[in-house]
Design a protein around this motif. Structure first.
Motif, PDB file in Angstrom:
ATOM      1  N   LEU A  11       0.826  -1.202   0.000  1.00 29.74           N
ATOM      2  CA  LEU A  11       0.000   0.000   0.000  1.00 29.74           C
ATOM      3  C   LEU A  11       0.867   1.261   0.000  1.00 29.74           C
ATOM      4  O   LEU A  11       2.027   1.232   0.426  1.00 29.74           O
ATOM      5  CB  LEU A  11      -0.921   0.021   1.226  1.00 29.74           C
ATOM      6  CG  LEU A  11      -1.896  -1.151   1.369  1.00 29.74           C
ATOM      7  CD1 LEU A  11      -2.713  -0.999   2.648  1.00 29.74           C
ATOM      8  CD2 LEU A  11      -2.813  -1.255   0.158  1.00 29.74           C
ATOM      9  N   ILE A  12       0.283   2.350  -0.471  1.00 30.71           N
ATOM     10  CA  ILE A  12       0.938   3.662  -0.441  1.00 30.71           C
ATOM     11  C   ILE A  12       0.227   4.485   0.632  1.00 30.71           C
ATOM     12  O   ILE A  12      -0.979   4.725   0.525  1.00 30.71           O
ATOM     13  CB  ILE A  12       0.856   4.349  -1.815  1.00 30.71           C
ATOM     14  CG1 ILE A  12       1.582   3.500  -2.867  1.00 30.71           C
ATOM     15  CG2 ILE A  12       1.452   5.749  -1.751  1.00 30.71           C
ATOM     16  CD1 ILE A  12       1.442   4.019  -4.291  1.00 30.71           C
ATOM     17  N   PRO A  13       0.932   4.902   1.679  1.00 32.40           N
ATOM     18  CA  PRO A  13       0.269   5.541   2.830  1.00 32.40           C
ATOM     19  C   PRO A  13      -0.640   6.711   2.476  1.00 32.40           C
ATOM     20  O   PRO A  13      -1.746   6.824   3.007  1.00 32.40           O
ATOM     21  CB  PRO A  13       1.450   5.992   3.702  1.00 32.40           C
ATOM     22  CG  PRO A  13       2.550   5.039   3.360  1.00 32.40           C
ATOM     23  CD  PRO A  13       2.378   4.739   1.898  1.00 32.40           C
ATOM     24  N   TYR A  14      -0.214   7.597   1.575  1.00 30.45           N
ATOM     25  CA  TYR A  14      -1.025   8.782   1.289  1.00 30.45           C
ATOM     26  C   TYR A  14      -2.223   8.485   0.384  1.00 30.45           C
ATOM     27  O   TYR A  14      -3.030   9.372   0.111  1.00 30.45           O
ATOM     28  CB  TYR A  14      -0.168   9.916   0.717  1.00 30.45           C
ATOM     29  CG  TYR A  14       0.718   9.557  -0.463  1.00 30.45           C
ATOM     30  CD1 TYR A  14       0.208   9.432  -1.749  1.00 30.45           C
ATOM     31  CD2 TYR A  14       2.091   9.378  -0.280  1.00 30.45           C
ATOM     32  CE1 TYR A  14       1.025   9.126  -2.822  1.00 30.45           C
ATOM     33  CE2 TYR A  14       2.920   9.072  -1.353  1.00 30.45           C
ATOM     34  CZ  TYR A  14       2.384   8.950  -2.622  1.00 30.45           C
ATOM     35  OH  TYR A  14       3.204   8.648  -3.690  1.00 30.45           O
ATOM     36  N   LEU A  15      -2.362   7.237  -0.052  1.00 26.57           N
ATOM     37  CA  LEU A  15      -3.553   6.833  -0.803  1.00 26.57           C
ATOM     38  C   LEU A  15      -4.414   5.859   0.002  1.00 26.57           C
ATOM     39  O   LEU A  15      -5.341   5.255  -0.529  1.00 26.57           O
ATOM     40  CB  LEU A  15      -3.157   6.187  -2.138  1.00 26.57           C
ATOM     41  CG  LEU A  15      -2.380   7.069  -3.120  1.00 26.57           C
ATOM     42  CD1 LEU A  15      -2.088   6.301  -4.405  1.00 26.57           C
ATOM     43  CD2 LEU A  15      -3.142   8.350  -3.434  1.00 26.57           C
ATOM     44  N   THR A  16      -4.088   5.720   1.295  1.00 32.22           N
ATOM     45  CA  THR A  16      -4.795   4.790   2.175  1.00 32.22           C
ATOM     46  C   THR A  16      -5.246   5.541   3.424  1.00 32.22           C
ATOM     47  O   THR A  16      -4.457   6.263   4.032  1.00 32.22           O
ATOM     48  CB  THR A  16      -3.869   3.626   2.584  1.00 32.22           C
ATOM     49  OG1 THR A  16      -3.291   3.044   1.409  1.00 32.22           O
ATOM     50  CG2 THR A  16      -4.631   2.561   3.348  1.00 32.22           C
ATOM     51  N   ASP A  17      -6.505   5.390   3.806  1.00 35.98           N
ATOM     52  CA  ASP A  17      -7.041   6.055   4.997  1.00 35.98           C
ATOM     53  C   ASP A  17      -7.313   5.043   6.104  1.00 35.98           C
ATOM     54  O   ASP A  17      -7.837   3.955   5.851  1.00 35.98           O
ATOM     55  CB  ASP A  17      -8.358   6.776   4.673  1.00 35.98           C
ATOM     56  CG  ASP A  17      -8.154   8.010   3.814  1.00 35.98           C
ATOM     57  OD1 ASP A  17      -7.052   8.589   3.859  1.00 35.98           O
ATOM     58  OD2 ASP A  17      -9.103   8.391   3.099  1.00 35.98           O
ATOM     59  N   TYR A  54      -5.333   3.282   8.001  1.00 35.97           N
ATOM     60  CA  TYR A  54      -4.452   2.118   8.125  1.00 35.97           C
ATOM     61  C   TYR A  54      -3.048   2.588   7.790  1.00 35.97           C
ATOM     62  O   TYR A  54      -2.833   3.245   6.764  1.00 35.97           O
ATOM     63  CB  TYR A  54      -4.891   1.009   7.171  1.00 35.97           C
ATOM     64  CG  TYR A  54      -4.080  -0.270   7.273  1.00 35.97           C
ATOM     65  CD1 TYR A  54      -4.408  -1.246   8.204  1.00 35.97           C
ATOM     66  CD2 TYR A  54      -2.996  -0.498   6.429  1.00 35.97           C
ATOM     67  CE1 TYR A  54      -3.666  -2.419   8.302  1.00 35.97           C
ATOM     68  CE2 TYR A  54      -2.249  -1.664   6.516  1.00 35.97           C
ATOM     69  CZ  TYR A  54      -2.588  -2.619   7.454  1.00 35.97           C
ATOM     70  OH  TYR A  54      -1.853  -3.779   7.552  1.00 35.97           O
ATOM     71  N   SER A  55      -2.068   2.255   8.627  1.00 34.59           N
ATOM     72  CA  SER A  55      -0.736   2.835   8.467  1.00 34.59           C
ATOM     73  C   SER A  55       0.349   1.856   8.031  1.00 34.59           C
ATOM     74  O   SER A  55       1.438   2.281   7.644  1.00 34.59           O
ATOM     75  CB  SER A  55      -0.302   3.497   9.784  1.00 34.59           C
ATOM     76  OG  SER A  55      -0.319   2.555  10.848  1.00 34.59           O
ATOM     77  N   ASN A  56       0.093   0.557   8.085  1.00 32.47           N
ATOM     78  CA  ASN A  56       1.126  -0.402   7.697  1.00 32.47           C
ATOM     79  C   ASN A  56       1.371  -0.359   6.185  1.00 32.47           C
ATOM     80  O   ASN A  56       0.453  -0.082   5.409  1.00 32.47           O
ATOM     81  CB  ASN A  56       0.728  -1.824   8.096  1.00 32.47           C
ATOM     82  CG  ASN A  56       0.777  -2.046   9.597  1.00 32.47           C
ATOM     83  OD1 ASN A  56       1.152  -1.151  10.345  1.00 32.47           O
ATOM     84  ND2 ASN A  56       0.387  -3.229  10.043  1.00 32.47           N
ATOM     85  N   PRO A  57       2.584  -0.671   5.753  1.00 31.51           N
ATOM     86  CA  PRO A  57       2.880  -0.647   4.314  1.00 31.51           C
ATOM     87  C   PRO A  57       2.354  -1.855   3.553  1.00 31.51           C
ATOM     88  O   PRO A  57       2.350  -1.861   2.318  1.00 31.51           O
ATOM     89  CB  PRO A  57       4.409  -0.605   4.274  1.00 31.51           C
ATOM     90  CG  PRO A  57       4.831  -1.274   5.543  1.00 31.51           C
ATOM     91  CD  PRO A  57       3.799  -0.906   6.566  1.00 31.51           C
TER      92      PRO A  57
END
Length: 401
Positions: free
Chosen positions: A14-20, A22-25
């Motif tokens: 995942l890309i953090p700034y495109l995911t709300d 949830y913080s894990n990669p």
């Protein structure tokens, strides 16, 4: 009725700034029907009885948006485009909507079409008869009488004078459109059109904005030239399409309004013409686009620095879109836009412009499962967007060509 089977995408990057939320990669993404049901650390939740797809570390990002599409734009063969039958026009538009989905665009906004073909395509996609990207559409392009309007046959509807705007908007809305497209300046691809020349009046602009808003919709304004952009901003249009010759004063006008107007630059079509991807280009078209794309690049950086919302638009034909996937990503990168900004413009920023960010634009529990699986890390190397996605999901359904 068949029971809905949970779908699980395992081992996602995942890309953090495109995911709300949830913080894990990395994560396993659970899809229940049309929506994202959960995002969990890899392997921590049972997926028994679910339909599982192991992505082995491939990147998952939200479905892309194209806010300036023309489904009728099959290729750059003007003779073919202008002499199709109505039925062929509609079938070509349906084919492009399907191609968009294959390319990873799950939502497109059609900025002008004849025969209300995109209304037909939209309705048939929504009912499940056709497979394709989600379509938000205008109808005919409304324009003052000016040189070059005949270049696209009957695509344009000429209207003159402030008093004529309400009737024209009513006719478009009665035909089922989602928004109004209006020409404020000349065009790059109209023979004889002058991109920098304003072709409307402040009175006409105010009238069409008021008419559209009174009907519960908005105006997307075709604007290349600086004066046209300024007058469109003053009138209160929702989006500035192309925004080729933005300057500091244009930016200041948007900020004075409370930053409620967005821009939708369209690099891909100009990039394809300047690069002659489909072969030799009409000299008039090439000279206009060479100058326009250079100024468009300056404008996108001005808007970005000021915090103005910038959408993702291509204005590209189906033939080149299919041949050169990711061309808008490539074009923006080549003019100095960074990877994070490009990816946000293609997803969450465009969702905000359409006021759909409550259900699209990021990977988030409760949002629609519009997901694109990319073989690579586009946040690190945007070039991986220049190939077809490994998988595309729209509302929890895997696209199968």
């Amino acid at each position: 009725m068949e029971a809905i089977i949970m779908i699980v995408l395992k081992n996602c990057r995942l890309i953090p700034y495109l995911t709300d939320g949830y913080s894990n990669p990395t994560a396993d993404i659970f899809i229940d029907g049309k929506h994202i049901q959960g995002i969990y650390p890899c392997g921590t939740q049972s997926c028994e009885d679910a339909e599982c797809y192991d992505l082995n570390g491939k990147t998952v990002i939200p479905g892309y948006f194209d806010l300036h599409a023309h489904l009728m734009f099959t290729n750059q063969n003007w003779e073919y485009l202008m002499h199709r039958s109505e039925s062929t026009y509609v079938m070509d538009s349906a084919a492009y909507a399907k191609t968009y989905l294959k390319l990873g665009y799950t939502t497109i906004r059609d900025a002008g079409n004849d025969y209300y073909a995109s209304v037909t395509v939209r309705d048939n996609i929504n009912s499940g008869v056709l497979t394709g990207a989600r379509v938000i559409t205008s109808g005919k392009i409304l324009t003052p009488t000016t040189r070059g309007n005949s270049s696209f046959g009957t695509l344009y509807k000429e209207i003159d004078g402030a008093d004529a705007m309400l009737k024209a908007c009513r006719e478009e809305c009665a035909a089922g459109v989602d928004f109004i497209k209006y020409m404020c300046t000349g065009a790059m691809l109209n023979l004889g059109g002058v991109p920098g020349q304003i072709v409307t009046t402040p009175e006409e602009l105010r009238a069409i904005v008021a008419a559209a808003e009174g009907l519960g919709t908005y105006v997307a304004a075709h604007c290349h030239g600086t004066l046209g952009i300024k007058e469109a901003i003053k009138a209160g249009v929702r989006t500035i399409e192309h925004a080729s010759y933005m300057d500091e004063e244009c930016v200041e006008l948007i900020l004075k309004r409370g930053n409620d107007i967005c821009t939708v630059p369209t690099f891909a079509v100009a990039y394809s013409l300047v690069s002659e991807l489909s072969g030799p280009v009409v000299p008039e078209f090439k000279s206009k686009t060479e100058d326009g794309i250079a100024h468009m690049a300056q404008g996108i950086h001005l808007c970005q620095a000021a915090g103005i919302t910038i959408g993702f638009g291509t204005d590209l034909d189906m033939e080149n879109a299919a041949k050169y996937p990711g061309i808008e990503f490539q074009a923006r990168a080549s003019y100095g836009v960074d990877n994070e900004t490009i990816l946000k413009q293609a997803t969450i920023e465009s969702a905000k412009i359409l006021r759909m960010d409550d259900k699209l634009g990021t990977i988030c529990v409760g949002k629609l499962a519009d997901l694109v699986v990319v073989d690579g890390a586009p946040d690190e190397d945007i070039s991986c967007m220049m190939k077809y996605p490994a998988m595309v999901w729209k509302e929890g359904v895997l696209f199968r060509d």
